[in-house]
Structures are given as C-alpha cells and as structure tokens.
Design a protein around this motif. Structure first.
Motif, short mmCIF file in Angstrom:
data_model
loop_
_atom_site.label_atom_id
_atom_site.label_comp_id
_atom_site.label_asym_id
_atom_site.label_seq_id
_atom_site.Cartn_x
_atom_site.Cartn_y
_atom_site.Cartn_z
N ALA A 120 -25.22 -11.60 -24.34
CA ALA A 120 -24.15 -10.60 -24.31
C ALA A 120 -23.56 -10.37 -25.69
CB ALA A 120 -23.05 -11.05 -23.34
N SER A 121 -23.47 -11.43 -26.51
CA SER A 121 -22.96 -11.28 -27.88
C SER A 121 -23.85 -10.34 -28.68
CB SER A 121 -22.90 -12.64 -28.58
OG SER A 121 -21.92 -13.47 -28.02
N ILE A 122 -25.15 -10.53 -28.58
CA ILE A 122 -26.10 -9.71 -29.33
C ILE A 122 -26.03 -8.26 -28.87
CG2 ILE A 122 -28.55 -9.34 -29.81
CD1 ILE A 122 -28.87 -12.41 -29.52
N ILE A 123 -25.96 -8.04 -27.57
CA ILE A 123 -25.87 -6.68 -27.05
C ILE A 123 -24.56 -6.02 -27.48
CG2 ILE A 123 -25.64 -5.30 -24.94
CD1 ILE A 123 -27.59 -7.24 -23.59
N ASP A 191 -16.53 -1.90 -23.71
CA ASP A 191 -15.41 -2.52 -22.99
C ASP A 191 -15.91 -3.53 -21.96
OD1 ASP A 191 -13.62 -1.00 -24.43
OD2 ASP A 191 -13.41 0.55 -22.87
N TYR A 192 -16.98 -3.18 -21.27
CA TYR A 192 -17.55 -4.07 -20.25
C TYR A 192 -18.00 -5.40 -20.87
CZ TYR A 192 -20.80 -5.86 -16.72
OH TYR A 192 -21.45 -6.66 -15.80
N PHE A 193 -18.73 -5.33 -21.98
CA PHE A 193 -19.25 -6.54 -22.59
C PHE A 193 -18.16 -7.34 -23.29
CE2 PHE A 193 -23.33 -4.84 -21.60
CZ PHE A 193 -24.14 -5.97 -21.48
N LYS A 194 -17.15 -6.67 -23.78
CA LYS A 194 -16.03 -7.40 -24.39
C LYS A 194 -15.32 -8.24 -23.34
CE LYS A 194 -12.01 -6.79 -27.37
NZ LYS A 194 -11.16 -5.81 -28.11
N LEU A 199 -14.56 -13.63 -20.72
CA LEU A 199 -14.67 -14.46 -19.51
C LEU A 199 -15.57 -15.66 -19.74
CD1 LEU A 199 -14.13 -14.74 -16.40
CD2 LEU A 199 -16.22 -13.40 -16.07
N LYS A 200 -16.75 -15.44 -20.32
CA LYS A 200 -17.71 -16.52 -20.54
C LYS A 200 -17.22 -17.47 -21.63
CE LYS A 200 -20.77 -15.66 -17.48
NZ LYS A 200 -21.00 -16.65 -16.40
N ILE A 204 -16.98 -21.49 -21.19
CA ILE A 204 -17.67 -22.44 -22.05
C ILE A 204 -16.67 -23.40 -22.72
CG2 ILE A 204 -19.01 -22.66 -24.19
CD1 ILE A 204 -20.36 -19.99 -23.45
N MET A 205 -15.58 -22.86 -23.22
CA MET A 205 -14.60 -23.69 -23.91
C MET A 205 -13.97 -24.72 -22.98
SD MET A 205 -14.71 -22.57 -27.01
CE MET A 205 -13.29 -22.62 -28.04
N ASN A 206 -13.69 -24.31 -21.75
CA ASN A 206 -13.11 -25.23 -20.78
C ASN A 206 -14.10 -26.35 -20.44
OD1 ASN A 206 -10.69 -23.84 -20.58
ND2 ASN A 206 -11.39 -22.55 -18.89
N ALA A 207 -15.39 -25.98 -20.32
CA ALA A 207 -16.41 -26.97 -20.01
C ALA A 207 -16.60 -27.95 -21.17
CB ALA A 207 -17.73 -26.28 -19.69
N MET A 208 -16.55 -27.43 -22.38
CA MET A 208 -16.77 -28.27 -23.54
C MET A 208 -15.62 -29.24 -23.79
SD MET A 208 -19.69 -27.39 -24.78
CE MET A 208 -19.63 -28.12 -26.38
N ARG A 209 -14.43 -28.85 -23.39
CA ARG A 209 -13.24 -29.66 -23.70
C ARG A 209 -12.79 -30.52 -22.55
NH1 ARG A 209 -10.35 -24.58 -26.79
NH2 ARG A 209 -11.35 -24.90 -28.82
N SER A 210 -13.48 -30.41 -21.42
CA SER A 210 -13.08 -31.19 -20.24
C SER A 210 -13.67 -32.59 -20.30
CB SER A 210 -13.54 -30.49 -18.98
OG SER A 210 -14.96 -30.38 -18.95
#
Length: 210
Positions: A120-123, A191-194, A199-200, A204-210
């Motif tokens: 999604a970042s690349i797109i 707007d959709y991809f932003k 959201l993602k 990811i950040m919540n998973a990495m810091r949990s």
C-alpha cells in the motif's frame, strides 16, 4: 518482452539517475522502507516513509528491473516486496509485484499487516508522484508465500483492502489480483490508501510494542 523491459530500464536510467543522489534522506518515522542493496557498501543510504517520500524523491528513480523494497521497524525487517515494471507509456503504466514476504515468525506467526502496509505504501507513493499523475496505473500480483499459506489455511485474502476483493475467499486457486487506477479517480484513490495506511500503521505499531 526482454526488449521491452530493456527499453523501459534504459529510459528510466537515462532520465532518472538514482545512483547519483547528492542528498541522502533519512526519515524520522519508526516504520520506514529501503531498497535492497543500497546499504551493501556500508554507506549511509536513504530511508523513506510513505509520509515523506514524495517530498524528497521521485518514484521513477527506483523503478529498476527487480527492485526489492524492505520495510523496517527498529532495525528489524517486517516485510519485503519485489516490484517489476511491465510497461511505461504516456497514458498508462503497468506494474507487477513479484515475491512478497513477511517476518511473522518474529511475532509468533501472528499476521500484523506488514505485507499490506508495504504494498500500500508503494501504491500510495505512485499515486502521488508527479510523473504518474496523468497516467493510469495497473497493478497486479499473484498471491504466494505467506499470503498463499494464509489463504489456504484460513481462507483469508491478505490483499483484500488493496484490490477491493472479499476478505474471505474459499477458492484457493483464485490467486491473481489486479486493480486499475484511473487518473479520474486519483484523488479518491489517494484518500483511500492514506486511510488504509494509517489503519495498518496503528495495527503494526501496537503489535510491535505489545
């Protein structure tokens, strides 16, 4: 096909000399991506986020045959993705993602959205790039590796957000995905991809810091 790809690569190399960057940009974002091979010589190399890429670099400078992007968090690779240019015309660009993988073992095999976030970042970057602004963009991929395993074991299509397909897919042979981004829908697609990336990123950040 080989001659077409050589022509594309020659055009890109002639107009966008990625190996002659005078200013190395290092993002301050926790989640960032690099191009595989940039740091092999032990030198400082660019680190980008979808939030700041377009302000500091043109995406065409990265379009080489077999460019491989790597998504990082705290020095750990979260996911990787190959990107291939199939055609580059005045009105349409066709790109294909090759092998995409994630390092889910690092989080106990729990999917955290790394592959979706990187693709999604690349797109998102392409949709915002001035050299792509007036071109339709067709993006495709074949579900494989970690995404294919998740499809076969849990019937979940990892890329359903990106290609606007149902999340649950019981047809395990249905693995080809493509989406056509028309210029007339550019603002709404951006707007959709932003929103998707935001959201993602939180996931990811919540998973990495949990």
């Amino acid at each position: 096909m080989y001659k077409i790809k050589n022509k594309i690569n020659s055009w890109i190399s002639k107009n966008f000399k990625s190996d002659e960057r005078n200013n190395i940009f290092l993002t301050t974002e926790d989640l960032y991506f690099t191009i595989e091979g940039d740091g092999w010589n032990g030198q400082i190399y660019p680190k980008y986020s979808y939030k700041d890429f377009n302000k500091n670099e043109g995406f065409l400078s990265f379009l080489k045959l077999g460019s491989r992007f790597q998504l990082y968090f705290n020095g750990e690779i979260i996911s990787e993705a190959n990107l291939i240019v199939n055609s580059f015309e005045l009105e349409k660009t066709t790109l294909q993602f090759g092998q995409i993988s994630s390092n889910n073992a690092y989080w106990g095999e729990k999917p955290i959205g790394g592959m979706t976030f990187l693709v999604a970042s690349i797109i998102y970057i392409m949709l915002n790039d001035k050299d792509f602004m007036h071109r339709d963009i067709e993006v495709s991929l074949e579900i494989q590796m970690d995404a294919k395993r998740l499809l076969e074991e849990k019937n979940i299509d990892v890329y359903y957000h990106i290609f606007r397909t149902p999340k649950i897919n019981f047809n395990h042979k249905d693995t080809y995905r493509s989406y056509f981004f028309e210029t007339k829908n550019r603002s709404s697609d951006i707007d959709y991809f932003k929103e998707l990336l935001s959201l993602k990123e939180n996931s990811i950040m919540n998973a990495m810091r949990s």
